[in-house]
Design an enzyme around this catalytic site. Structure first.
Site, PDB file in Angstrom:
ATOM      1  CG  HIS A  47      21.526  49.088  29.389  1.00 50.51           C
ATOM      2  ND1 HIS A  47      22.469  48.142  29.703  1.00 50.51           N
ATOM      3  CD2 HIS A  47      21.762  49.436  28.112  1.00 50.51           C
ATOM      4  CE1 HIS A  47      23.227  47.917  28.640  1.00 50.51           C
ATOM      5  NE2 HIS A  47      22.817  48.697  27.653  1.00 50.51           N
ATOM      6  CB  CYS A  82      29.686  42.800  23.044  1.00 54.84           C
ATOM      7  SG  CYS A  82      28.841  44.199  23.742  1.00 54.84           S
TER       8      CYS A  82
HETATM    9  C1  PLP Z   1      26.956  49.580  26.246  1.00 53.00           C
HETATM   10  C2  PLP Z   1      27.627  50.426  25.233  1.00 53.00           C
HETATM   11  C3  PLP Z   1      27.034  50.683  23.983  1.00 53.00           C
HETATM   12  C4  PLP Z   1      25.755  50.024  23.552  1.00 53.00           C
HETATM   13  O1  PLP Z   1      24.609  50.538  24.182  1.00 53.00           O
HETATM   14  P1  PLP Z   1      23.279  49.659  24.158  1.00 53.00           P
HETATM   15  O2  PLP Z   1      22.253  50.542  24.806  1.00 53.00           O
HETATM   16  O3  PLP Z   1      23.572  48.430  24.949  1.00 53.00           O
HETATM   17  O4  PLP Z   1      22.962  49.371  22.728  1.00 53.00           O
HETATM   18  C5  PLP Z   1      27.677  51.529  23.114  1.00 53.00           C
HETATM   19  N1  PLP Z   1      28.852  52.100  23.432  1.00 53.00           N
HETATM   20  C6  PLP Z   1      29.456  51.881  24.617  1.00 53.00           C
HETATM   21  C7  PLP Z   1      30.747  52.556  24.917  1.00 53.00           C
HETATM   22  C8  PLP Z   1      28.879  51.031  25.547  1.00 53.00           C
HETATM   23  O5  PLP Z   1      29.489  50.798  26.704  1.00 53.00           O
END
Ligand code: PLP
Length: 379
Positions: A201, A325
């Site tokens: 995503h 987050c």
């Molecule tokens: C968004 C993000 C995640 C988490 O990924 P998800 O698919 O949302 O669980 C992990 N590490 C970094 C650096 C991110 O930017």
């Protein structure tokens, strides 16, 4: 009013080419990929094609790719899985202060299982220093996790160098490349990594799908137990729609990487210059050049980042104060604190992350609105 989405580091819209393949799976390919009949076989083929596309995007072999529910699960599978499967060789682990919570919290969990974790500091730009890293290494170090590029401040770490040291010492090396994949070249061979996390995503794919690269021969233990899917490393009937979408998203992202990253870096530099020249005492967080092409993070003294976000929202601009987050919480970002910002400065920060839809006019508009909003809030 103009709407400008500048939160691509939080998530991205699904691109039309990806929607097309998803609709195709949902309408034409409902079979279970593990079924040996005419309904299952073509679906298995689609998954294996996506595995090929994923492997190709990071210069891995298809059998080294394991699909997960996203970046968070891939980080947990890498860290918990590798630490547990290799605990007989040692119980010391290394990471650093400005990782994503999916990494930091996985390590905290391992501490409760009896592992020892060294959390390295970073410098003012967010770099892990090689010297400090070398000092932290021990006889019983089994796993190191250092992110490729930081999601809040965009700094790109010297991963290949750290990986080279780990390789020489027989230590497993994981990198969270969620923010770098599709934005800058990511090559698991050149980076000397054993484990690498990516997600759909953040690269114009859907939410809820990601992948973990596991170098051939590296042992990891599964987090969940069930059927034999993904070689029993990640059992459960596959998220076919998501997996096929991830493959497509990666294929297109890599195709257009060179041109798009150049375009974004140009817009980014205009934004940085416009703000630094136009807003007194503004500060750019992260490294000025060793940074992601789509990431900008500023601190403005004497104002509250959350209030600035609200003010920008009134002008149609969507941005983020720290990482998504933690944006509900009043605690300053651990990343901005990690690079040494005072609490007040950290709280006066915004992240603007550019993407496919961002235009030159958007950037001019954002610079003008930022000048006005910052001046208003600083009064
Ligand atoms: C968004 C993000 C995640 C988490 O990924 P998800 O698919 O949302 O669980 C992990 N590490 C970094 C650096 C991110 O930017």
């Amino acid at each position: 009013m103009r709407t400008v989405y500048l939160d691509h580091a939080a998530t991205t819209p699904v691109r039309p080419e990806v929607i097309d393949v998803m609709v195709n799976v949902l309408t034409e390919a409902f079979g279970n990929p593990s079924s040996g009949h005419q309904f299952g076989r073509p679906v298995r083929k689609l998954i294996e094609q996506a595995r090929q596309q994923t492997a190709q995007a990071i210069n891995a072999r298809p059998q080294e790719v394991f699909f997960t529910s996203g970046g968070t699960e891939a980080d947990n599978l890498a860290i918990l899985g590798a630490a547990r499967a290799n605990a007989n060789r040692g119980k010391h682990l290394i990471t650093n202060t400005i990782e994503h919570h999916a990494v930091l919290d996985a390590f905290s969990h391992l501490k409760r299982e009896g592992f020892e974790v060294t959390v390295l500091p970073v410098d003012e730009y967010g770099f892990v220093s090689i010297e400090t890293f070398l000092k932290a290494l021990r006889e019983d170090t089994v796993l190191v996790s250092i992110m490729h590029a930081n999601n809040e401040i965009g700094t790109i770490n010297p991963i290949a160098e750290i990986g080279c040291i780990c390789r020489e010492q027989g230590i497993l090396f994981h990198t969270d490349a969620v923010q770098s994949v599709g934005k800058i070249p990511v090559d698991v061979q050149a980076l000397n990594v054993d484990l690498l996390t990516l997600t759909g995503h953040k690269i114009y794919g859907p939410k809820g799908v990601g992948a973990l690269y596991v170098r051939g021969g590296v042992q990891i233990a599964p987090l969940v137990h069930g059927g034999g899917q993904e070689k029993a490393i990640r059992p459960g009937t596959e998220n076919v729609t998501g997996i096929v979408a991830l493959g497509k998203a990666l294929e297109v992202a890599v195709e257009e990487l060179e041109e798009e990253s150049k375009r974004l870096a140009g817009l980014r530099d205009n934004l940085i210059q416009g703000v630094m020249d136009g807003i007194p005492n503004s500060r750019l967080n992260g490294h000025p050049t060793e940074r992601l092409p789509h990431n900008v993070n500023f601190s403005f003294p004497g104002l509250d980042g959350q209030m600035l976000i609200q003010q920008l929202e009134r002008k149609g601009i969507a941005a983020s104060a720290g990482s998504a987050c933690t944006s509900d919480s009043v605690e300053p970002s651990h990343v901005l604190r990690g690079i040494g910002l005072e609490r007040g400065t950290a709280l006066g920060s915004v992240r603007l992350s550019l993407g496919k839809s961002t235009t030159e006019e958007d950037i001019d508009y954002v610079i003008a609105q930022l000048k006005e909003s910052v001046a208003l809030l600083q009064r």
